[in-house]
Design an enzyme around this catalytic site. Sequence first.
Site: not given
Length: 574
Positions: A272, A301, A319, A321, A323, A403, A449
């Site tokens: 992000c 991670r 990911q 991902d 946005h 979420k 997200h």
Amino acid sequence: MDYPLATIRHSAAHIMAAAVKKLFPDTRFDIGPATEDGFYYDFDMSYRLTPEDLPKIEKEMRKIRQSREAFVKIVKTRREAEELLRSENQTYKLERLADIEEDQEITFYECAGFIDLCRGPHVEHAGEVKAFKLLSLAGSYFRGDENNPMLQRIYGTAFSNEKDLKQYLQGLEEAKRRDHRKLGRELDLFSFSEAVGPGLVCWHPKGARVRHEIESFWRQSHYDNGYELLYTPHLGRSGLWETSGHLQFYNEAMYAPMTIDEHDYYVKPMNCPFHIEVYKTARRSYRELPMRWAELGTVYRYEKGGVLHGLLRVRGFTQDDAHIICTPEQVDTEISEVLRFSLEMWKAFGFTDIRAYLATRPPKAVGDSSRWEQGVEALQRAVREQGLPCTVDEGGGAFYGPKIDLKITDALNREWQTTTIQFDFNLPERFEMTYIGSDGEAHRPYMIHRALMGSLERFFGILVEHYGGAFPLWLAPEQVRVLPVGEKFIDYGAEMTNALRKSGIRVALDSEADTVGAKIRRARQQRVPYMVIVGGREQENSTLSVRNRSEGELGNMTLEQLTQRLTTEIENKQ
């Protein structure tokens, strides 16, 4: 009497503990709760348990069941409880006793000579636990803290009748057969290496083929749904992570920094902040919004070694991902579109049983309350529009926004948490994101997200187990295998192989000096969707003898007929 499963399972845990005490009298006990699928108990003993001990413990449990030993509730004062536990040298239970509030009743339950600090409830007597099975062993730190002693854990399950137990155990056996770690080795899809490091995946050619197809479909679907794709670096300066708050709130999951040109850099745990930096490269107008930016971004991670689990829990993963940066007026439309797109993607991969879980504002949260209300209402409306069953977790949202999580159900009826659609009122403030509205003034945008699959690694593991390694044709790493019946037909087989490859089919030629039966068995073991057998008759007639993985013999086809069948099936995502 009909007891809830949780009561039966908790009682089974006590019966197991009683059996362990009979066999290993020096045992110290921690906790033995019921779980969603069964129960467990944690023990500290000098003897090292092995799988061969489980039948012995089960035998002792059956003796207790046959004796119909009663569960007796005993109420004690705190002082009496402490004296009892000290006399039994039950140090772990003493620590658990300290967790009980002063005004709470302190209860023990006794069965078959085993007395346990426990709230209950339990069945009336051990004979009521009619069907149980001990399943496995594991290690577990006391209170989950690796600085505390390692205990031995026994997992088991229990049901109200033998039929349900048998059905559950059959499901476990099928899950073992479908285990993605086992199939990953057998099908040569991926591997892990101690030399590379735990939790870091090495993709083999066949696994990479499947991943490529997933990624290609993902990219094209995003372009078709109005997204643009980004690529961002694998590491960034410490200041970026200080602004985002990761160094403050997420530091334990981040790897140690490296120093480059006198600056500290961190490998990224999230994508992000990079997307936000792209947004901030220009002065943005409301006319440019919404911006839908997606990335297959690899992040890193730190996960403790004990929780790593094949592809389902790794340290480096990609990911899927995205946005979405939009105005308040665009929120409803964008959320609806994200949810519709998510469901469309899942159905393409064969998942139709999907549930939504909505988490709302917690007591401590950032962002104006009106924004939270708008976000929650937008998520609720989108779920209703799609007709999804939904569970609301009041106050369960992250501090930075509400979420929705989507959970899919696989072929073994197991639920997997996958898609997340998350509002974020925190990062737009931290990074001072703005857009110029129709009034000529600067406004704060909304940021959403969104990850559809969660990560490619975990999603791939789920797919392998859902399909049992037998990927549908459009995803299969090898779609067709050509099997010459003898050496003199290898050239014809090679000609057909090349022709199929030129048509975009993933095909391989088995030219081993083996019987055709052995070649068919090999192809079936590798879950190849189509087998093409070529011999004298096929060569003479310029045809192919076609077998399908699930349908068996399909008869003779021309090259054109087979190519058309395969192309149609691939286009239809079959």
